[in-house]
Design a protein around this motif. Structure first.
Motif, PDB file in Angstrom:
ATOM      1  N   THR A 293       0.828  -1.203   0.000  1.00 38.68           N
ATOM      2  CA  THR A 293       0.000   0.000   0.000  1.00 38.68           C
ATOM      3  C   THR A 293       0.863   1.253   0.000  1.00 38.68           C
ATOM      4  O   THR A 293       1.888   1.313   0.673  1.00 38.68           O
ATOM      5  CB  THR A 293      -0.918   0.020   1.246  1.00 38.68           C
ATOM      6  OG1 THR A 293      -1.860  -1.034   1.144  1.00 38.68           O
ATOM      7  CG2 THR A 293      -1.671   1.325   1.363  1.00 38.68           C
ATOM      8  N   SER A 294       0.453   2.266  -0.753  1.00 35.07           N
ATOM      9  CA  SER A 294       1.125   3.555  -0.826  1.00 35.07           C
ATOM     10  C   SER A 294       2.529   3.369  -1.418  1.00 35.07           C
ATOM     11  O   SER A 294       2.661   2.843  -2.508  1.00 35.07           O
ATOM     12  CB  SER A 294       1.147   4.222   0.551  1.00 35.07           C
ATOM     13  OG  SER A 294       1.550   5.565   0.465  1.00 35.07           O
TER      14      SER A 294
ATOM     15  N   LEU B  46       6.108  -0.156  -4.650  1.00 33.35           N
ATOM     16  CA  LEU B  46       7.124  -1.209  -4.712  1.00 33.35           C
ATOM     17  C   LEU B  46       6.531  -2.522  -5.199  1.00 33.35           C
ATOM     18  O   LEU B  46       7.193  -3.275  -5.922  1.00 33.35           O
ATOM     19  CB  LEU B  46       7.772  -1.379  -3.343  1.00 33.35           C
ATOM     20  CG  LEU B  46       8.635  -0.193  -2.892  1.00 33.35           C
ATOM     21  CD1 LEU B  46       8.972  -0.302  -1.408  1.00 33.35           C
ATOM     22  CD2 LEU B  46       9.912  -0.098  -3.733  1.00 33.35           C
ATOM     23  N   SER B  47       5.280  -2.800  -4.834  1.00 30.62           N
ATOM     24  CA  SER B  47       4.613  -3.994  -5.331  1.00 30.62           C
ATOM     25  C   SER B  47       4.426  -3.898  -6.843  1.00 30.62           C
ATOM     26  O   SER B  47       4.678  -4.862  -7.581  1.00 30.62           O
ATOM     27  CB  SER B  47       3.250  -4.167  -4.644  1.00 30.62           C
ATOM     28  OG  SER B  47       2.603  -5.346  -5.070  1.00 30.62           O
TER      29      SER B  47
ATOM     30  N   GLY C 147       6.237  -6.186  -9.787  1.00 31.10           N
ATOM     31  CA  GLY C 147       5.501  -6.805 -10.868  1.00 31.10           C
ATOM     32  C   GLY C 147       6.013  -6.413 -12.236  1.00 31.10           C
ATOM     33  O   GLY C 147       6.118  -7.249 -13.141  1.00 31.10           O
ATOM     34  N   ALA C 148       6.347  -5.142 -12.399  1.00 30.71           N
ATOM     35  CA  ALA C 148       6.754  -4.642 -13.716  1.00 30.71           C
ATOM     36  C   ALA C 148       8.181  -5.009 -14.079  1.00 30.71           C
ATOM     37  O   ALA C 148       8.516  -5.140 -15.254  1.00 30.71           O
ATOM     38  CB  ALA C 148       6.579  -3.125 -13.764  1.00 30.71           C
TER      39      ALA C 148
ATOM     40  N   ALA D  38       1.853 -12.415  -9.845  1.00 28.27           N
ATOM     41  CA  ALA D  38       0.744 -11.454  -9.846  1.00 28.27           C
ATOM     42  C   ALA D  38       1.041 -10.310  -8.886  1.00 28.27           C
ATOM     43  O   ALA D  38       1.804 -10.471  -7.923  1.00 28.27           O
ATOM     44  CB  ALA D  38      -0.570 -12.134  -9.463  1.00 28.27           C
ATOM     45  N   THR D  39       0.418  -9.165  -9.145  1.00 26.21           N
ATOM     46  CA  THR D  39       0.691  -7.948  -8.388  1.00 26.21           C
ATOM     47  C   THR D  39      -0.577  -7.393  -7.757  1.00 26.21           C
ATOM     48  O   THR D  39      -1.585  -7.206  -8.449  1.00 26.21           O
ATOM     49  CB  THR D  39       1.278  -6.864  -9.314  1.00 26.21           C
ATOM     50  OG1 THR D  39       2.492  -7.338  -9.889  1.00 26.21           O
ATOM     51  CG2 THR D  39       1.532  -5.575  -8.557  1.00 26.21           C
ATOM     52  N   GLY D  40      -0.510  -7.118  -6.468  1.00 28.98           N
ATOM     53  CA  GLY D  40      -1.580  -6.394  -5.789  1.00 28.98           C
ATOM     54  C   GLY D  40      -1.026  -5.057  -5.311  1.00 28.98           C
ATOM     55  O   GLY D  40      -0.029  -5.013  -4.592  1.00 28.98           O
ATOM     56  N   ALA D  41      -1.652  -3.962  -5.738  1.00 28.63           N
ATOM     57  CA  ALA D  41      -1.151  -2.625  -5.376  1.00 28.63           C
ATOM     58  C   ALA D  41      -2.312  -1.728  -4.966  1.00 28.63           C
ATOM     59  O   ALA D  41      -3.268  -1.554  -5.714  1.00 28.63           O
ATOM     60  CB  ALA D  41      -0.398  -2.004  -6.546  1.00 28.63           C
TER      61      ALA D  41
END
Length: 525
Positions: free
Chosen positions: A228-229, A234-235, A239-240, A265-268
């Motif tokens: 978060t934030s 950073l998440s 991922g990228a 997978a990415t959670g942001a």
């Protein structure tokens, strides 16, 4: 070995916990510094209240503060915790092939440590208190943007600890990595946690997990990050930038494991990122809104930055979701309203009782409610949100006062400009005409948009992105650009905004846990 200690009862992120130490196994030293010890756990019991209000008793194995690099700069931060469920409501769970939730607790690009954690979900983790899950805009908790060092929604009591606990109760493995942050200084006054330390550390932690395939339970090919934030930034970056070679020298210096740092997978949540373009994006979004004091920001500066955003957005050549067309500064307001804001308001209003909906609409007459759908204008939406959080420039301050200025500090220099515009208008007495020569590299190392623009083949192909509609810690365009860039590469993107929610909100954690199962193809054994 009987541990014998009993933890008290606590509430983390709105989920009840009752941790009780049980029998664990003796840790044994390994000849390989990066070999995970499968027997070095403590067995704990916790009660997790799921999103339906049902309690689940989870017995899990907990590995605490394992150093994930061979040459750590600071073990207090370069270590991780692992939690593996072994029994849920009395039934044995085999997590050997379960997804791995890789949940960082970074807030404000500050240091994050798991050294004092007493169990899953951040108990004892550093980083500060933050806005609780689903907290409305205007909550008393500090905003966890980089410009406010005190905020952190992933640590104790925050939104992402909810994700971690729900993941454990779903049978997933949970890894919680620490990372260096921008305020850390050694005895010589040198900053050792500024860019790119945090992302290098998280990559090293991913490599450690992958290196220990078969020793750490869980499917190391199904790692799902969350943050978060600044942690969301950073998440997104994890991922990228999977397996990008531009981090190689930094990872080598740390003695990172010889393994992939790509994630599945990415959670942001509300990512504070694309920092070199963030000032322009912020002014495009919130430039006409007053500060909470009622004062208007310098409109000359605001307009110049808005112009910069228009130029930048044009270079991206991103197409909006659902066939919208090319996104520009001229049509982005229309795109946000149609793609995100009106659907967000509609979902919220449909969730209310008839009487509550009538009350809300009576208090917010800018919304037209017809046929079960909400419609309104961008200008009315901005008025509805009200005061902006940050002055101008929001990120590269002329007086070098933001957390982001500190994030790009180097050596004994606490803060630096990272945009030519910030340096040109510096008010601290700097005489340099150009940015420091390493700044362009640092920006690429810290920006997920750079890697998406490079079509990085090692990137995550699944994206879960969330933002509150009243989050004026950042521009609404930042996460929308990430979503558009990923979707344009053919990636699976699940992106929506939470209506009337502020920075750090996470109002659909159960959906995130189900999404992980869907994209990873996991079925609990």
């Amino acid at each position: 070995m009987a541990i014998g200690a009993t933890a008290g009862v606590a509430a983390v992120g709105g989920i009840a916990l009752s941790a009780q130490a049980a029998d664990g196994a003796d840790s044994s030293s390994s000849s390989d510094a990066l070999a995970f010890d499968p027997d070095g756990y403590t067995e704990l019991t916790t009660t997790v209240t799921d999103t339906d209000g049902d309690d689940k008793e989870v017995v899990y194995h907990f590995w605490k503060a394992i150093t994930y690099v061979a040459n750590p700069v600071d073990e207090d931060y370069q270590s991780l915790n692992v939690s593996v469920p072994v029994k849920i409501d009395g039934e044995a769970v085999d997590a050997s092939d379960a997804p791995i939730l890789f949940a960082n607790s970074v807030g404000g690009y500050m240091p994050s440590s798991v050294a004092d954690a007493t169990g899953i979900g951040g108990g004892g983790m550093s980083g500060g208190g933050g806005m609780p899950s689903g907290a409305p805009s205007g909550s008393a908790a500090p905003s966890p943007s980089a410009s406010n060092a005190n905020g952190n929604t992933n640590g104790t009591g925050g939104a992402l600890s909810t994700n971690q606990l729900l993941a454990l109760a779903a049978g997933y493995v949970v890894v919680e990595p620490g990372a260096r942050g921008r305020t850390l200084k050694n005895a010589d006054g040198e900053y050792y946690g500024t860019a790119p330390a945090a992302i290098v550390d998280l990559k090293a932690a991913v490599r450690y997990v992958r290196f220990n395939k078969g020793r750490i339970p869980g499917n190391t090919d199904r790692i799902v990050s969350a943050g978060t934030s600044a942690g969301g930034a950073l998440s997104s970056l994890l991922g990228a930038s999977g397996d990008s070679k531009i981090y190689a020298k930094y990872l080598k210096e740390l003695g990172a494991a010889d393994a992939s740092d790509a994630i599945f997978a990415t959670g942001a949540w509300c990512p504070i990122t694309d920092l070199e373009h963030a000032d322009g994006a912020y002014e495009w979004n919130w430039g006409t809104n007053d500060l909470s004091t009622g004062e208007q920001v310098d409109q000359t500066v605001s307009k110049e930055l808005r112009s910069q955003f228009a130029e930048y957005q044009a270079t991206l050549k991103l197409r909006g979701l659902n066939g919208f067309g090319t996104l520009t500064a001229r049509n982005y307001d229309e795109y946000l309203v149609k793609q995100y804001l009106e659907p967000s308001a509609t979902t919220y209003l449909k969730s209310l009782s008839d009487s509550d909906r009538e009350t809300y609409l009576a208090a917010n007459t800018f919304i037209t409610w017809s046929g079960g759908k909400a419609t309104f204008t961008w200008a009315d939406f901005l008025t509805h949100v009200g005061a902006r959080k940050k002055t101008t420039p929001a990120f590269d301050a002329f007086d070098l006062s933001t957390g982001e200025n500190n994030e790009f500090g180097k050596g004994t220099t606490e803060t630096r400009h990272f945009t030519a515009y910030g340096l040109k208008n510096d008010t601290t007495g700097l005489t340099a005409k150009r940015l420091d020569s390493d700044i362009p590299e640092m920006l690429n190392l810290m920006n997920p948009m750079y890697h998406l623009g490079q079509k990085n083949p090692g990137r995550s192909k699944h994206w879960w992105i969330r933002l509150g509609t009243e989050d004026s810690d950042t521009s609404l365009t930042v996460s929308a650009n990430i979503a558009a860039a990923a979707a344009g590469l053919g990636d699976d993107v699940n992106h929506l905004y939470y209506w009337d929610q502020g920075h750090g909100a996470n109002t659909d954690p159960g959906d995130f846990i189900q999404w992980i199962a869907k994209v990873t193809g996991y079925k609990k054994k």
